[in-house]
Design an enzyme around this catalytic site. Sequence first.
Site, PDB file in Angstrom:
ATOM      1  N   ASP A 301       0.895  -1.202  -0.140  1.00  0.00           N
ATOM      2  CA  ASP A 301      -0.055  -0.070   0.033  1.00  0.00           C
ATOM      3  C   ASP A 301       0.810   1.124  -0.091  1.00  0.00           C
ATOM      4  O   ASP A 301       2.001   1.329   0.901  1.00  0.00           O
ATOM      5  CB  ASP A 301      -0.946  -0.079   1.413  1.00  0.00           C
ATOM      6  CG  ASP A 301      -1.933   1.271   1.256  1.00  0.00           C
ATOM      7  OD1 ASP A 301      -2.805   1.140   0.464  1.00  0.00           O
ATOM      8  OD2 ASP A 301      -1.773   1.881   2.374  1.00  0.00           O
ATOM      9  N   GLU A 336       1.574  -0.263  -5.131  1.00  0.00           N
ATOM     10  CA  GLU A 336       0.547   0.624  -5.377  1.00  0.00           C
ATOM     11  C   GLU A 336       1.476   1.827  -5.647  1.00  0.00           C
ATOM     12  O   GLU A 336       1.993   2.353  -4.503  1.00  0.00           O
ATOM     13  CB  GLU A 336      -0.397   0.899  -4.157  1.00  0.00           C
ATOM     14  CG  GLU A 336      -1.383   1.964  -4.660  1.00  0.00           C
ATOM     15  CD  GLU A 336      -2.275   2.339  -3.419  1.00  0.00           C
ATOM     16  OE1 GLU A 336      -3.408   2.594  -3.824  1.00  0.00           O
ATOM     17  OE2 GLU A 336      -1.663   2.281  -2.170  1.00  0.00           O
TER      18      GLU A 336
END
Length: 582
Positions: A301, A336
Amino acid sequence: MEAGGVTFAVRAPAAAALWLCLFDGEVENRVAMVRDGDGWRVHVAGVDEGARYGFRAEGDAPFDVAKLLVDPHATELDRAFAYDPRLAEYGADTAALVPKAIVRAPLPPLDLPPLTRAGGLIYEINVRGFTMLHPDVPAAQRGTVAALAHPAVIAHLRKIGVDTVELMPITAWIDERHLPPLGLRNAWGYNPVVPMALDPRLVPGGLRELRETVAALRVAGIGTVLDLVFNHTGESDLLGPTLSLRGLDDSAYARAADGTLINDTGTGNTLDFSRAWVRALVCDSLRHFVAQAGVDGFRFDLATVMARGPGFAADAPIFAEFAADPLLRDRVMIAEPWDTGPGGYQLGAFPDGWWEWNDRYRDDVRRFWRGDGGMGALATRLSGSSDVFGAERTRGVSFVAAHDGFSLADLVAHAERHNHANGEDNRDGHGGEIAWNNGVEGASDDPAVLARRAADVRALLATLFATRGTIMLTAGDEFGRTQRGNNNAYAQDNATTWLDWVGRDVALEDVVAELAARRRALPALRDPALRHDAHWYRPDGAPMRDSDWDGADDVELRLPEFTVRVDRAARRVEVRAVPLSR
């Protein structure tokens, strides 16, 4: 663990004293620890597996000996984190509020069947919401990692051609402090505290439950990727709770020249990856999940944070450390590739071998089917986004919808977000997401509107499954999941994010299964290596010229193994193993 006791160690270089706190029920026994360089250590005889413990750090403020601190290397907790204002109150004792770490011996070595990791279909799963309403899963198992190994779940994954499941965070997290007063709970888990301990709400059976589920999926030919959050911790900003790193060594958090916390994550703090010990904690965590649970890879993330020091660097030390590690170098690594800090958008800048979430694919495909995007952009995305990743190999993970944003069904039914239930006056979430409502905002009983929406969803799905390389589908989008227009449902641990298995659109699910079967039958389509023998043609069979792309609505991509036809007016994308025309 050693014969006759346990050695406890923790890093806290600026503390004046460290205490190991052993618990027998609610009775706390403090044992003084001995300084060992930047850390503290103590061996305690007679301690066995199952012992519960924490730490207390003493010293000048901000150290607060009243705070019980969780071991950053804890691998199991006795309960989940629950937010309480006293966690952030200096001098308030938190022994009754904070989970205790549990001493566990390592599990025996794994023996898993091999898995081929060519490009395929990644299936993003909110573990709790995935099976909370599944009628075939036993009630006691619903919402847990173990439920993913249930035969009915595995049958569904196989039906729609899943190659890899990507599990949204399952490590222990805490609710953001503004949620409990609103009667809300974090439903996604992107607010972690310690990186190796599994959240007891999702994995009540601990590490053994995870490894047994990974093994069951592997036997079914399905890999497992963990979505991990290393960009920040749930200790938030200076008003946040003191739970672990903040109370032991808050040099883990990046700071500006004036001492204020850098907030490149939008969550209050940012881990400082320029520090070798922070990177070591991350590497230890990944090795733990590979060695002890057999996971096949990781999705990171806001991964740009990991390569900051303070600015992003494509040759950041963490990349080399992963590549050199014998347990990690062959794992799938998915970034990401953005954060909220300066220069935070780094799509295409991660090292060779990494996969990256491709939001340019998402946006261009959505614009095309909304009607305000061009065929040229769509063709580039279908072909593997060579403009982003180069002309030889695509590293993109292509998707049209994810956990963050509108669901697939909602993006063709809502032109505006409807996030009022999150308690932030509809200000949270993306206010300009690329979406459309086909003339009616939200629910409709107009057959024409419903037909247009169904055609749009099928066109989006067909486009995704006709795309070169690796693709991703979020769980439930194959059968019409809806969040009723909420495009930031992180705080909705309820029917908003729980999949409706009974009321699902089985006809749409069958369409996805057929798309997946056709894709699986074409290895060249799934191969991430880009091809130079691919050519685009007009409807009349003539090769596309540069001037043809403007305003084009019907084109054909031809390769020796298959052909793709895109027809915007008919809302159709068709893949054939034999040429459609010559």
